[in-house]
Design an enzyme around this catalytic site. Structure first.
Site, PDB file in Angstrom:
ATOM      1  N   GLY A 160       0.978  -1.085   0.095  1.00 28.25           N
ATOM      2  CA  GLY A 160      -0.102  -0.106   0.043  1.00 28.25           C
ATOM      3  C   GLY A 160       0.904   1.264   0.031  1.00 28.25           C
ATOM      4  CB  SER A 161       0.234   4.661   1.330  1.00 27.99           C
ATOM      5  OG  SER A 161      -0.943   4.670   0.282  1.00 27.99           O
TER       6      SER A 161
END
Length: 487
Positions: free
Chosen positions: A217-218
């Protein structure tokens, strides 16, 4: 000599020659195979006739041995707080064998290592029972406890913590876990317990910190930001990026979406990391291209197995992608996948001014008399980014914690840098997201720890899952444990 006697003599000579060949074949060619044969009872009896050496954390053993009853295998392995330490030590079982450190350092622990030959010979002369040596780990007991306690009520997850300046692994926790003592013997119930654990759908025997790869993810935006700085796409954390809103991915009619109404249009790298802009970092990755993104990712350790000495699965960044796939990969989606150890390495390299140290778990191997047989020396693995660019990225990560999505990781008296991530999961992103947090903590005396946390919290409401909400508090407790131990 008459002819019949000569034939008998030749035949007897051939028999003796055959016996000699057979004897030498067994003693020299087949010796190792027979010694390791699981069905060789004598080997097992000899192996468990004396207590095993210990695995040491902070000067104290986390393992032991106990006398058995009603069996010819005299000693079996024990653990102190087995579920907490199992992801590190592995198991040593009379019925199913050994794993992880218990397996890889078995020669030292069992006393059979060639480097203990002189000690074994001396003990044989003096009549002293054979003893195993000790394996001294790099772990911080308080950090391991904080990691395990933070995870154990959260379902599935993992924590990896590293000392950035050396690569020492300070914590390696994984849940759900298991108690290695529960199947350390060779009774029927030991085999049944192992079989049940091995078939459990939640995979308690798996060390998720090393063997499970998750979409990061981020948190992967840290790698993308490093690539943007290193390859000169942007030269400063506060330089405005060329990032329109909405931004349509190349070769598609699909706009890349941000999570919520964020100030992402032409945002600086600092602001884009603070609020976690998909559009900014997706476009950065697309503008750089697959080759430059992959080059940076591989300098951080992606696409290669790590051995600490326990094997960690290779984290993945695809080698061939179109621009839109590269954009998604650059925000930790598409096929990008990482182990918690890998993301701790990312945080550690940034915190260590761009130098990635080789991660390791075993500090020393000691003889039964506590003489050092082998000591690990820290080794630089690569330099994913320059000191100047690493310090720019540190400043950006510290903004994330001071005024962005990572506020819950703030520690009084320390400077904390971090990056949150909420990774989509499952077909059409229908699975429960994974909550990530990658961070480090600085004090006046240096940067003692970098931490990566991932939480698979199947019991949480989907809307409540975030790296800042679930994973950051666990990382904070691990960092505090290390900091307090250094005081």
């Amino acid at each position: 000599m008459n002819k019949p006697l000569r034939r008998i003599a030749i035949f007897c000579g051939l028999l003796i020659l055959t016996l000699l060949i057979r004897d030498n074949w067994l003693q020299y060619v087949k010796a190792d195979t027979l010694a390791s044969d699981k069905d060789n009872r004598r080997v097992l009896i000899a192996r468990y006739s004396t207590p095993r050496g210990n695995i040491i954390v902070d000067g104290n053993p986390v393992t032991g041995s106990v006398k058995t009853k009603n069996t010819d295998l005299k000693y079996k392995r024990t653990w102190k707080n087995g579920p907490m330490w199992a992801p590190v030590t592995g198991y040593s079982s009379q019925v199913v064998g050994a794993s992880q450190i218990e397996n890889l350092e078995d020669g030292i622990l069992s006393g059979n290592d060639d480097r203990l030959f002189f000690r074994r010979t001396l003990d044989m002369i003096t009549g002293k029972p054979k003893e195993g040596g000790n394996v001294v780990t790099t772990l911080d007991a308080a950090a391991q406890k904080a990691a395990y306690d933070g995870l154990k009520n959260r379902g599935k997850g993992a924590v990896a913590a590293i000392e950035p300046s050396t690569g020492k692994i300070l914590a390696l926790a994984s849940t759900p876990s298991y108690d290695p003592s529960s199947f350390a013997g060779n009774l029927l119930k030991d085999g049944e317990t192992f079989s049940k654990l091995n078939k459990d759908k939640d995979k308690p025997l798996m060390n998720r910190a090393l063997r499970e790869t998750y979409p990061p993810g981020s948190t992967f935006k840290l790698v993308t930001a490093a690539a943007a700085l290193e390859h000169g796409l942007y030269s400063d954390a506060d330089q405005r990026t060329k990032s329109p809103l909405p931004w349509t991915m190349p070769g598609t009619t699909t706009p890349l979406k941000n999570e919520g109404d964020l100030p992402c249009e032409n945002a600086t790298l600092r602001e884009a990391l603070r609020v976690s802009c998909n559009t900014v970092f997706g476009k950065v990755g697309s503008d750089l291209g697959t080759d430059k993104m992959r080059e940076t990712a591989e300098k951080f350790g992606f696409n290669e197995e790590q051995f600490v000495p326990v094997r960690a699965n290779a984290s993945n960044f695809d080698k061939e992608m179109n621009p839109s796939q590269t954009a998604l990969s650059s925000i930790g989606q598409y096929d990008t996948a990482a182990t918690p150890l890998q993301m701790a390495m990312v945080g550690a390299a940034i915190a260590n001014d761009g130098a990635l140290m080789e991660p390791y778990l075993v500090d020393e191997l000691k003889s039964p008399s506590l003489d050092t047989i082998e000591k690990h020396e820290p080794k630089e693995m690569s330099r994913p980014l320059s000191k100047e660019n690493a310090q720019k990225l540190q400043s950006m990560m510290e903004t994330v914690v001071s005024s962005g999505t990572g506020r819950m990781a703030q520690i009084p008296g320390a400077t904390v840098g971090g990056k949150t991530g909420t990774a989509q999961n499952g077909v059409n992103n229908e699975g429960t997201p994974y909550a990530w947090f990658v961070s480090y903590a600085k004090t006046s005396s240096g940067t003692p720890v970098a931490v990566a946390v991932v939480v698979e919290d199947s019991d949480a409401d989907r809307g409540d899952i975030s790296g800042g909400g679930l994973a950051a508090p666990i990382a904070k407790s691990v960092m505090e444990a290390v900091i307090n131990g250094k005081k």
